[in-house]
Motif scaffolding. Structure first.
Motif, PDB file in Angstrom:
ATOM      1  N   MET A 141      76.327  21.052 -17.363  1.00 25.43           N
ATOM      2  CA  MET A 141      75.031  21.250 -16.756  1.00 25.43           C
ATOM      3  C   MET A 141      74.035  21.817 -17.760  1.00 25.43           C
ATOM      4  O   MET A 141      72.887  21.392 -17.770  1.00 25.43           O
ATOM      5  N   THR A 142      74.434  22.799 -18.566  1.00 27.10           N
ATOM      6  CA  THR A 142      73.551  23.356 -19.584  1.00 27.10           C
ATOM      7  C   THR A 142      73.217  22.315 -20.644  1.00 27.10           C
ATOM      8  O   THR A 142      72.115  22.327 -21.191  1.00 27.10           O
ATOM      9  N   THR A 143      74.127  21.427 -20.928  1.00 26.46           N
ATOM     10  CA  THR A 143      73.851  20.390 -21.911  1.00 26.46           C
ATOM     11  C   THR A 143      72.752  19.470 -21.400  1.00 26.46           C
ATOM     12  O   THR A 143      71.880  19.052 -22.163  1.00 26.46           O
ATOM     13  N   ILE A 144      72.762  19.156 -20.121  1.00 29.55           N
ATOM     14  CA  ILE A 144      71.726  18.296 -19.547  1.00 29.55           C
ATOM     15  C   ILE A 144      70.377  19.014 -19.571  1.00 29.55           C
ATOM     16  O   ILE A 144      69.355  18.414 -19.904  1.00 29.55           O
ATOM     17  N   LEU A 145      70.327  20.288 -19.246  1.00 28.62           N
ATOM     18  CA  LEU A 145      69.079  21.054 -19.304  1.00 28.62           C
ATOM     19  C   LEU A 145      68.537  21.109 -20.730  1.00 28.62           C
ATOM     20  O   LEU A 145      67.329  20.954 -20.954  1.00 28.62           O
ATOM     21  N   ILE A 146      69.394  21.338 -21.694  1.00 30.94           N
ATOM     22  CA  ILE A 146      68.964  21.377 -23.097  1.00 30.94           C
ATOM     23  C   ILE A 146      68.432  20.015 -23.505  1.00 30.94           C
ATOM     24  O   ILE A 146      67.399  19.909 -24.185  1.00 30.94           O
ATOM     25  N   LEU A 147      69.098  18.948 -23.080  1.00 34.85           N
ATOM     26  CA  LEU A 147      68.666  17.593 -23.410  1.00 34.85           C
ATOM     27  C   LEU A 147      67.297  17.294 -22.777  1.00 34.85           C
ATOM     28  O   LEU A 147      66.411  16.718 -23.415  1.00 34.85           O
ATOM     29  N   ILE A 148      67.061  17.722 -21.539  1.00 36.68           N
ATOM     30  CA  ILE A 148      65.765  17.525 -20.865  1.00 36.68           C
ATOM     31  C   ILE A 148      64.663  18.312 -21.581  1.00 36.68           C
ATOM     32  O   ILE A 148      63.560  17.808 -21.792  1.00 36.68           O
ATOM     33  N   ILE A 149      64.939  19.528 -21.980  1.00 32.17           N
ATOM     34  CA  ILE A 149      63.962  20.355 -22.702  1.00 32.17           C
ATOM     35  C   ILE A 149      63.606  19.706 -24.029  1.00 32.17           C
ATOM     36  O   ILE A 149      62.430  19.631 -24.416  1.00 32.17           O
ATOM     37  N   ILE A 150      64.600  19.175 -24.745  1.00 30.75           N
ATOM     38  CA  ILE A 150      64.354  18.512 -26.032  1.00 30.75           C
ATOM     39  C   ILE A 150      63.488  17.271 -25.805  1.00 30.75           C
ATOM     40  O   ILE A 150      62.556  17.000 -26.566  1.00 30.75           O
ATOM     41  N   ILE A 151      63.761  16.507 -24.760  1.00 27.61           N
ATOM     42  CA  ILE A 151      62.980  15.304 -24.464  1.00 27.61           C
ATOM     43  C   ILE A 151      61.534  15.686 -24.125  1.00 27.61           C
ATOM     44  O   ILE A 151      60.580  15.057 -24.597  1.00 27.61           O
ATOM     45  N   LEU A 152      61.355  16.732 -23.318  1.00 29.28           N
ATOM     46  CA  LEU A 152      59.998  17.175 -22.974  1.00 29.28           C
ATOM     47  C   LEU A 152      59.223  17.650 -24.205  1.00 29.28           C
ATOM     48  O   LEU A 152      58.036  17.361 -24.356  1.00 29.28           O
ATOM     49  N   ILE A 153      59.899  18.363 -25.087  1.00 34.68           N
ATOM     50  CA  ILE A 153      59.251  18.817 -26.335  1.00 34.68           C
ATOM     51  C   ILE A 153      58.872  17.618 -27.195  1.00 34.68           C
ATOM     52  O   ILE A 153      57.778  17.564 -27.765  1.00 34.68           O
ATOM     53  N   ALA A 154      59.741  16.619 -27.273  1.00 35.04           N
ATOM     54  CA  ALA A 154      59.470  15.417 -28.068  1.00 35.04           C
ATOM     55  C   ALA A 154      58.280  14.650 -27.490  1.00 35.04           C
ATOM     56  O   ALA A 154      57.403  14.181 -28.229  1.00 35.04           O
ATOM     57  N   VAL A 155      58.238  14.512 -26.156  1.00 30.62           N
ATOM     58  CA  VAL A 155      57.112  13.812 -25.514  1.00 30.62           C
ATOM     59  C   VAL A 155      55.805  14.567 -25.767  1.00 30.62           C
ATOM     60  O   VAL A 155      54.782  13.959 -26.082  1.00 30.62           O
ATOM     61  N   ALA A 156      55.831  15.876 -25.643  1.00 28.20           N
ATOM     62  CA  ALA A 156      54.630  16.684 -25.903  1.00 28.20           C
ATOM     63  C   ALA A 156      54.185  16.528 -27.349  1.00 28.20           C
ATOM     64  O   ALA A 156      52.990  16.421 -27.638  1.00 28.20           O
ATOM     65  N   ALA A 157      55.109  16.495 -28.279  1.00 30.02           N
ATOM     66  CA  ALA A 157      54.779  16.325 -29.697  1.00 30.02           C
ATOM     67  C   ALA A 157      54.165  14.954 -29.947  1.00 30.02           C
ATOM     68  O   ALA A 157      53.195  14.816 -30.698  1.00 30.02           O
ATOM     69  N   ILE A 158      54.709  13.928 -29.322  1.00 33.40           N
ATOM     70  CA  ILE A 158      54.174  12.569 -29.500  1.00 33.40           C
ATOM     71  C   ILE A 158      52.765  12.477 -28.912  1.00 33.40           C
ATOM     72  O   ILE A 158      51.857  11.911 -29.536  1.00 33.40           O
ATOM     73  N   VAL A 159      52.542  13.027 -27.727  1.00 32.16           N
ATOM     74  CA  VAL A 159      51.215  13.014 -27.108  1.00 32.16           C
ATOM     75  C   VAL A 159      50.210  13.767 -27.984  1.00 32.16           C
ATOM     76  O   VAL A 159      49.092  13.310 -28.209  1.00 32.16           O
ATOM     77  N   THR A 160      50.592  14.909 -28.509  1.00 27.50           N
ATOM     78  CA  THR A 160      49.722  15.686 -29.400  1.00 27.50           C
ATOM     79  C   THR A 160      49.405  14.901 -30.657  1.00 27.50           C
ATOM     80  O   THR A 160      48.251  14.861 -31.109  1.00 27.50           O
ATOM     81  N   LEU A 161      50.399  14.241 -31.241  1.00 30.84           N
ATOM     82  CA  LEU A 161      50.199  13.447 -32.451  1.00 30.84           C
ATOM     83  C   LEU A 161      49.238  12.298 -32.185  1.00 30.84           C
ATOM     84  O   LEU A 161      48.339  12.037 -32.989  1.00 30.84           O
ATOM     85  N   ILE A 162      49.389  11.620 -31.072  1.00 28.67           N
ATOM     86  CA  ILE A 162      48.483  10.513 -30.725  1.00 28.67           C
ATOM     87  C   ILE A 162      47.061  11.039 -30.554  1.00 28.67           C
ATOM     88  O   ILE A 162      46.102  10.446 -31.046  1.00 28.67           O
ATOM     89  N   PHE A 163      46.891  12.154 -29.885  1.00 29.31           N
ATOM     90  CA  PHE A 163      45.562  12.745 -29.683  1.00 29.31           C
ATOM     91  C   PHE A 163      44.913  13.110 -31.024  1.00 29.31           C
ATOM     92  O   PHE A 163      43.749  12.826 -31.258  1.00 29.31           O
ATOM     93  N   VAL A 164      45.682  13.728 -31.909  1.00 29.05           N
ATOM     94  CA  VAL A 164      45.156  14.123 -33.224  1.00 29.05           C
ATOM     95  C   VAL A 164      44.763  12.901 -34.029  1.00 29.05           C
ATOM     96  O   VAL A 164      43.699  12.865 -34.656  1.00 29.05           O
ATOM     97  N   LEU A 165      45.583  11.866 -34.032  1.00 26.52           N
ATOM     98  CA  LEU A 165      45.269  10.648 -34.792  1.00 26.52           C
ATOM     99  C   LEU A 165      44.030   9.951 -34.244  1.00 26.52           C
ATOM    100  O   LEU A 165      43.200   9.462 -35.008  1.00 26.52           O
TER     101      LEU A 165
END
Length: 176
Positions: free
Chosen positions: A1-25
């Motif tokens: 269960m903790t592995t799934i939560l960690i995986l979801i948090i990593i995915i959310l951080i990655a999506v936020a980083a991609i959205v920020t990168l697109i906005f900056v570009l």
């Protein structure tokens, strides 16, 4: 269960980083449009002209024509050889003034001021403005006002041949 939560948090951080990168570009590729207007020495927009530093912005308050940067050589080239004559109405003496962006008329005996020997004239009474094509008359807050063809000059007003300028008790006929 903790592995799934960690995986979801990593995915959310990655999506936020991609959205920020697109906005900056996207924002880096477009430059915001900006107009800087620098006013000094009592310049204002209510009359439609900013003229103290020899740059003219035509239009009424809130309007702006397209302008370009004018370098010093271009600025002086457009005035070369152009003049205005003021004929003193009492003495008939003719004064030929080389047109510059600003010619000040007043009582003060100072370099750059066309001196008028009249106690009713302010030290810096009015000025003749030239934008390269048109010649204007503007009162400079004088106590006794500036008159053009016996009408009080309240804003920069275009001069025409044979106009009569009155400052204090002195009248000049304009010859363009």
């Amino acid at each position: 269960m903790t592995t799934i939560l960690i995986l979801i948090i990593i995915i959310l951080i990655a999506v936020a980083a991609i959205v920020t990168l697109i906005f900056v570009l996207r924002s880096a590729g477009s430059t915001p449009k900006k107009i800087d207007i620098h006013m000094s020495n009592g310049a204002h927009l209510s009359h439609g002209y900013i003229s103290y530093d020899n740059n003219f912005f035509k239009g009424l308050s809130g309007e702006m024509e397209k302008t370009g940067i004018i370098n010093q050589n271009m600025r002086h080239a457009q005035y070369e050889g152009k003049s205005i004559c003021l004929v003193h109405m009492l003495t008939s003496r003719t004064y030929q003034l080389t047109l510059r962006p600003e010619v000040v008329l007043g009582r003060m005996d100072d370099d750059g001021i066309f001196t008028v020997a009249d106690d009713a004239v302010s030290k810096r009474h009015c000025r003749i403005l030239f934008d390269g094509t048109e010649v204007y008359l503007e009162d400079m807050g004088s106590l006794n006002h500036t008159f053009l063809n016996e009408n009080i000059v309240k804003q920069p007003t275009a001069l025409s041949n044979d106009d009569i300028i009155r400052i204090g008790n002195t009248r000049f006929r304009v010859l363009l």
